[in-house]
Design an enzyme around this catalytic site. Structure first.
Site, short mmCIF file in Angstrom:
data_model
loop_
_atom_site.label_atom_id
_atom_site.label_comp_id
_atom_site.label_asym_id
_atom_site.label_seq_id
_atom_site.Cartn_x
_atom_site.Cartn_y
_atom_site.Cartn_z
N ARG A 1 0.80 -1.35 -0.13
CA ARG A 1 0.06 0.00 -0.14
C ARG A 1 0.87 1.34 -0.11
NH1 ARG A 1 -2.33 -3.71 3.54
NH2 ARG A 1 -4.31 -4.28 3.00
N LYS B 1 -2.36 -1.71 7.66
CA LYS B 1 -3.69 -1.55 7.62
C LYS B 1 -4.21 -2.39 8.53
CE LYS B 1 -8.05 -0.78 4.92
NZ LYS B 1 -8.22 -0.79 3.40
N HIS C 1 -2.54 2.72 -5.62
CA HIS C 1 -3.08 1.57 -5.06
C HIS C 1 -3.45 0.46 -6.33
CE1 HIS C 1 -5.37 -0.49 -1.66
NE2 HIS C 1 -6.00 -1.19 -2.53
N ARG D 1 -1.31 -2.80 -7.13
CA ARG D 1 -2.08 -3.96 -6.06
C ARG D 1 -2.87 -4.88 -6.90
NH1 ARG D 1 -1.21 -4.31 -0.64
NH2 ARG D 1 -3.29 -4.79 -0.22
N HIS E 1 -4.15 -8.96 2.74
CA HIS E 1 -5.66 -8.67 3.02
C HIS E 1 -6.00 -9.13 4.14
CE1 HIS E 1 -6.35 -8.11 -1.74
NE2 HIS E 1 -6.07 -7.03 -0.98
N TYR F 1 -3.69 -18.78 8.53
CA TYR F 1 -2.48 -18.48 8.25
C TYR F 1 -1.59 -17.10 8.87
CZ TYR F 1 -3.15 -21.15 4.06
OH TYR F 1 -3.46 -22.08 3.18
#
Length: 403
Positions: free
Chosen positions: A243, A270, A332, A335, A358, A368
């Protein structure tokens, strides 16, 4: 004789204080230093008392008479005006301490500890701009749903729908804090959702280019004739697809060239989870070039003002504008381009999602963490960098395999 403004203004100071009576206990003291002070004499429980009303002309003759009349009404009800004034001051102090602004600042100090400085500063500035001027002075226990609705619709009316939603969410958090600490009995903001009172917003994706347009963009970035650090930032963003905020805030102590890793701490992410970016050989070459510029010993991309801050988000955006991509591409957007192409090249979806950092959406992905699958992710990032090199030079691109 009743006082008049002319009489009061003509009264000159003397060696000793003297009084100008207006009748029934209201008098004006004329002090030796020239100041004129309103006083009320009254009897309560067979005791003579005196109360100050303030200085003339700040308190006018008419205002002093109105206050005198109010005090006489209190006396008629058996209330001591002096005690009544003390109670009013106490109530005002309590109201001020329990005002929405006071409680909101308490909440903010409690809430901000695990937030980034930038996010915390934005939140308090947003409250100061859109919330405090409207309901900041109101006692937190007296604010109604209607007042919250009126406030967020005022924000919405200037076209700031997303901010209006955030304002309502923030108010709900403040009110929950107030209830939890016994400052309010209930949270009226919980009775409504943004969708109940605000217009629905059209969902829009971040602007990005198609795969066919990528080679030209890469070549234009290489030829960017602005600040060298801006060019390098764009090139590193294309390689790492982090980001914009994560890129421009990058610090040298996060980079390990020997391990070929960039470890971004949770407070800069984020999703509030640490993130590892495996570094391709191309990314390492860029980082070595950035380091040679030695613009800052802490930040990779410091502000040109050398004020200890990083370059702004707009630096990346305006650079893309200069390259001819206004309305077509944003920081952005890298991405989205990377996600689309990597999925088309059949790389593992979970590896791609992990590399994009994400939020996890299901139980499998939730198992994970940021450090898992580093080897296949490193392979993927090197393959991505090689793919960009081939795109840049315009060579025929043969789809690469994820395995």
């Amino acid at each position: 004789m009743k006082l008049t403004d002319s009489i009061i203004k003509a009264a000159k100071p003397k060696n000793k204080r003297y009084n100008l009576p207006d009748g029934k206990g209201l008098v004006l003291w004329v002090q030796p230093d020239g100041q004129k002070v309103w006083r009320i004499r009254y009897d309560f429980n067979e005791k003579e008392k005196m109360l100050s009303l303030g200085f003339y002309p700040a308190v006018s003759l008419a205002a002093a008479r109105r206050e005198h009349t109010r005090f006489k009404e209190l006396l008629a009800q058996g209330i001591d005006p002096s005690e009544n004034r003390k109670e009013e001051k106490q109530q005002a102090a309590i109201a001020a301490a329990n005002s929405f602004e006071s409680v909101a600042r308490l909440w903010w100090n409690h809430w901000k500890h695990d937030k980034t400085e930038r996010h915390a500063d934005y939140t308090i500035r947003r409250m100061e701009a859109d919330i405090f001027p409207v309901i900041g002075h109101k006692p937190v226990n007296e604010i109604t749903v209607a007042q919250f609705i009126a406030m967020v619709r005022k924000v919405e009316s200037r076209g700031a729908l997303d901010i209006a939603k955030r304002v309502l969410t923030t108010c709900g958090q403040v009110m929950r804090y107030a209830v939890a600490h016994g400052l309010a009995e209930r949270n009226p903001a919980a009775d409504i959702k943004p969708s109940d009172v605000l217009k629905p917003a059209k969902k829009t994706n971040h602007k990005r280019l198609s795969e066919k347009e990528l080679p030209e963009l890469l070549r234009k970035i290489d030829g960017y004739n602005g600040q060298p650090l801006t060019r390098l930032a764009l090139q590193l963003m294309a390689l790492t697809f982090v980001r914009t905020g994560e890129l421009i805030g990058a610090r040298w102590d996060e980079i390990n060239l020997d391990k070929k890793e960039w470890r971004i701490p949770a407070e800069r992410m984020k999703m509030r989870s640490p993130h590892i970016v495996p570094l391709s050989q191309q990314a390492i070459t860029l980082l070595e070039e950035i380091h040679k510029l030695a613009a800052d010993d802490v930040l990779l991309f410091p502000s040109e003002r050398r004020d200890g801050k990083s370059m702004s988000n707009n630096t990346i955006l305006y650079a893309l504008y200069r390259l001819g991509y206004h309305g077509r591409m944003t920081g952005h957007g890298f991405r989205g381009v990377a996600s689309t192409i990597l999925h088309e090249q059949q790389f593992n979806h979970d590896h791609i999602e992990l590399q994009l950092a994400h939020t996890q959406r299901d139980a499998v992905s939730a198992a994970y963490n940021h450090a898992l699958y580093l080897e296949p992710r490193a392979h993927m990032m090197q393959q991505w960098a090689d793919y960009l090199d081939k795109q840049r030079v315009g060579a025929e691109v043969i789809p690469f395999k994820a395995a």
